[in-house]
Design a protein around this motif. Structure first.
Motif, mmCIF file in Angstrom:
data_model
loop_
_atom_site.group_PDB
_atom_site.id
_atom_site.type_symbol
_atom_site.label_atom_id
_atom_site.label_comp_id
_atom_site.label_asym_id
_atom_site.label_seq_id
_atom_site.Cartn_x
_atom_site.Cartn_y
_atom_site.Cartn_z
ATOM 1 N N ALA A 211 -8.289 -2.267 1.068
ATOM 2 C CA ALA A 211 -9.589 -1.803 0.604
ATOM 3 C C ALA A 211 -10.669 -2.632 1.291
ATOM 4 O O ALA A 211 -10.459 -3.814 1.608
ATOM 5 N N ASP A 212 -11.811 -2.027 1.515
ATOM 6 C CA ASP A 212 -12.905 -2.740 2.176
ATOM 7 C C ASP A 212 -13.302 -4.000 1.405
ATOM 8 O O ASP A 212 -13.700 -4.995 2.005
ATOM 9 N N SER A 213 -13.170 -3.949 0.094
ATOM 10 C CA SER A 213 -13.605 -5.059 -0.744
ATOM 11 C C SER A 213 -12.742 -6.308 -0.577
ATOM 12 O O SER A 213 -13.171 -7.409 -0.940
ATOM 13 N N VAL A 214 -11.526 -6.160 -0.040
ATOM 14 C CA VAL A 214 -10.636 -7.318 0.105
ATOM 15 C C VAL A 214 -10.282 -7.601 1.560
ATOM 16 O O VAL A 214 -9.654 -8.626 1.849
ATOM 17 N N LYS A 215 -10.679 -6.738 2.458
ATOM 18 C CA LYS A 215 -10.333 -6.888 3.871
ATOM 19 C C LYS A 215 -10.862 -8.210 4.412
ATOM 20 O O LYS A 215 -12.006 -8.577 4.176
ATOM 21 N N GLY A 216 -9.983 -8.918 5.116
ATOM 22 C CA GLY A 216 -10.363 -10.199 5.670
ATOM 23 C C GLY A 216 -10.123 -11.369 4.738
ATOM 24 O O GLY A 216 -10.174 -12.522 5.165
ATOM 25 N N ALA B 177 5.319 0.936 -6.131
ATOM 26 C CA ALA B 177 6.184 1.275 -5.008
ATOM 27 C C ALA B 177 6.465 2.769 -4.990
ATOM 28 O O ALA B 177 6.470 3.441 -6.025
ATOM 29 N N THR B 178 6.711 3.241 -3.769
ATOM 30 C CA THR B 178 7.095 4.634 -3.596
ATOM 31 C C THR B 178 8.095 4.722 -2.464
ATOM 32 O O THR B 178 7.999 3.989 -1.480
ATOM 33 N N ASN B 179 9.055 5.604 -2.621
ATOM 34 C CA ASN B 179 10.079 5.771 -1.610
ATOM 35 C C ASN B 179 9.501 6.483 -0.397
ATOM 36 O O ASN B 179 8.658 7.362 -0.533
ATOM 37 N N GLY B 180 9.926 6.060 0.799
ATOM 38 C CA GLY B 180 9.495 6.769 1.996
ATOM 39 C C GLY B 180 8.749 5.889 2.980
ATOM 40 O O GLY B 180 8.556 4.698 2.761
ATOM 41 N N TYR B 181 8.300 6.514 4.061
ATOM 42 C CA TYR B 181 7.711 5.776 5.171
ATOM 43 C C TYR B 181 6.187 5.677 5.108
ATOM 44 O O TYR B 181 5.590 4.830 5.760
ATOM 45 N N SER B 182 5.561 6.533 4.341
ATOM 46 C CA SER B 182 4.102 6.562 4.319
ATOM 47 C C SER B 182 3.557 5.612 3.269
ATOM 48 O O SER B 182 4.219 5.317 2.267
ATOM 49 N N ILE B 183 2.337 5.144 3.512
ATOM 50 C CA ILE B 183 1.645 4.329 2.526
ATOM 51 C C ILE B 183 0.400 5.075 2.065
ATOM 52 O O ILE B 183 -0.186 5.842 2.822
ATOM 53 N N TYR B 184 0.032 4.848 0.815
ATOM 54 C CA TYR B 184 -1.034 5.593 0.182
ATOM 55 C C TYR B 184 -1.974 4.630 -0.534
ATOM 56 O O TYR B 184 -1.628 3.480 -0.783
ATOM 57 N N ASN B 185 -3.154 5.144 -0.905
ATOM 58 C CA ASN B 185 -4.104 4.310 -1.632
ATOM 59 C C ASN B 185 -4.488 4.900 -2.981
ATOM 60 O O ASN B 185 -5.482 4.465 -3.582
ATOM 61 N N LEU B 186 -3.724 5.871 -3.469
ATOM 62 C CA LEU B 186 -4.000 6.456 -4.772
ATOM 63 C C LEU B 186 -2.887 6.118 -5.754
ATOM 64 O O LEU B 186 -1.700 6.208 -5.399
ATOM 65 N N PRO B 187 -3.239 5.748 -6.984
ATOM 66 C CA PRO B 187 -2.198 5.376 -7.960
ATOM 67 C C PRO B 187 -1.171 6.479 -8.196
ATOM 68 O O PRO B 187 0.015 6.194 -8.388
ATOM 69 N N GLU B 188 -1.606 7.731 -8.157
ATOM 70 C CA GLU B 188 -0.696 8.831 -8.469
ATOM 71 C C GLU B 188 0.385 9.026 -7.423
ATOM 72 O O GLU B 188 1.354 9.756 -7.658
ATOM 73 N N ASP B 189 0.248 8.371 -6.275
ATOM 74 C CA ASP B 189 1.259 8.470 -5.220
ATOM 75 C C ASP B 189 2.379 7.454 -5.388
ATOM 76 O O ASP B 189 3.297 7.416 -4.567
ATOM 77 N N TYR B 190 2.286 6.606 -6.408
ATOM 78 C CA TYR B 190 3.277 5.561 -6.619
ATOM 79 C C TYR B 190 3.958 5.779 -7.983
ATOM 80 O O TYR B 190 3.325 5.581 -9.022
ATOM 81 N N PRO B 191 5.227 6.144 -8.001
ATOM 82 C CA PRO B 191 5.917 6.401 -9.263
ATOM 83 C C PRO B 191 6.451 5.153 -9.972
ATOM 84 O O PRO B 191 6.759 5.203 -11.157
ATOM 85 N N PHE B 192 6.546 4.048 -9.250
ATOM 86 C CA PHE B 192 7.130 2.838 -9.834
ATOM 87 C C PHE B 192 6.059 1.750 -9.930
ATOM 88 O O PHE B 192 5.369 1.462 -8.950
ATOM 89 N N TRP B 193 5.986 1.119 -11.115
ATOM 90 C CA TRP B 193 4.936 0.133 -11.373
ATOM 91 C C TRP B 193 5.498 -1.106 -12.052
ATOM 92 O O TRP B 193 6.399 -1.013 -12.887
ATOM 93 N N GLY B 194 4.918 -2.240 -11.711
ATOM 94 C CA GLY B 194 5.196 -3.468 -12.427
ATOM 95 C C GLY B 194 4.260 -3.601 -13.607
ATOM 96 O O GLY B 194 3.367 -2.770 -13.827
#
Length: 123
Positions: free
Chosen positions: A60-65, A97-114
């Motif tokens: 995210a831009d807010s944490v980059k760098g 976490a989500t299975n697969g090769y792609s990375i996403y930035n939306l919570p709904e794209d991640y089925p597994f949570w800590g």
């Protein structure tokens, strides 16, 4: 896969923390993993993500760098190194976490949570 986030705490402005996300149940090496955060009264927001091979990272831009996401697949663990912390970084941090090769930035794209770990930056 089960995820366990740890490493949060209280730190002063400008300080550093390293969060860890340990996976169990299945090897995390085949999962893209992300860190999200949620401050009181706000929606959960994306912070950083890393592909299963570490070949791709997104911030995210807010944490980059200031933040660096990394992983050690041999240890089934993903890390978030947070430097130059600001009061606005105060939040509960979640790994996902989500299975697969792609990375996403939306919570709904991640089925597994800590369960989340609290980070508080004091001024």
């Amino acid at each position: 896969v089960q995820l366990q986030a740890s490493g949060g705490g209280l730190v002063q402005v400008g300080g550093s923390l390293r969060l860890s996300c340990a996976a169990s149940g299945r090897a995390v090496s085949s999962y893209a993993t992300a860190w999200f955060r949620q401050a009181p009264g706000k929606e959960r927001e994306f912070a950083a993500a890393i592909s299963w091979s570490s070949s791709s990272t997104v911030y995210a831009d807010s944490v980059k760098g200031r933040f660096t996401i990394s992983r050690d697949n041999a240890k089934n663990t993903v890390y978030l190194q947070m430097n130059s912390l600001k009061p606005e970084d105060t939040a509960v941090y979640y790994c996902a976490a989500t299975n697969g090769y792609s990375i996403y930035n939306l919570p709904e794209d991640y089925p597994f949570w800590g369960q989340g770990t609290q980070v508080t930056v004091s001024s």
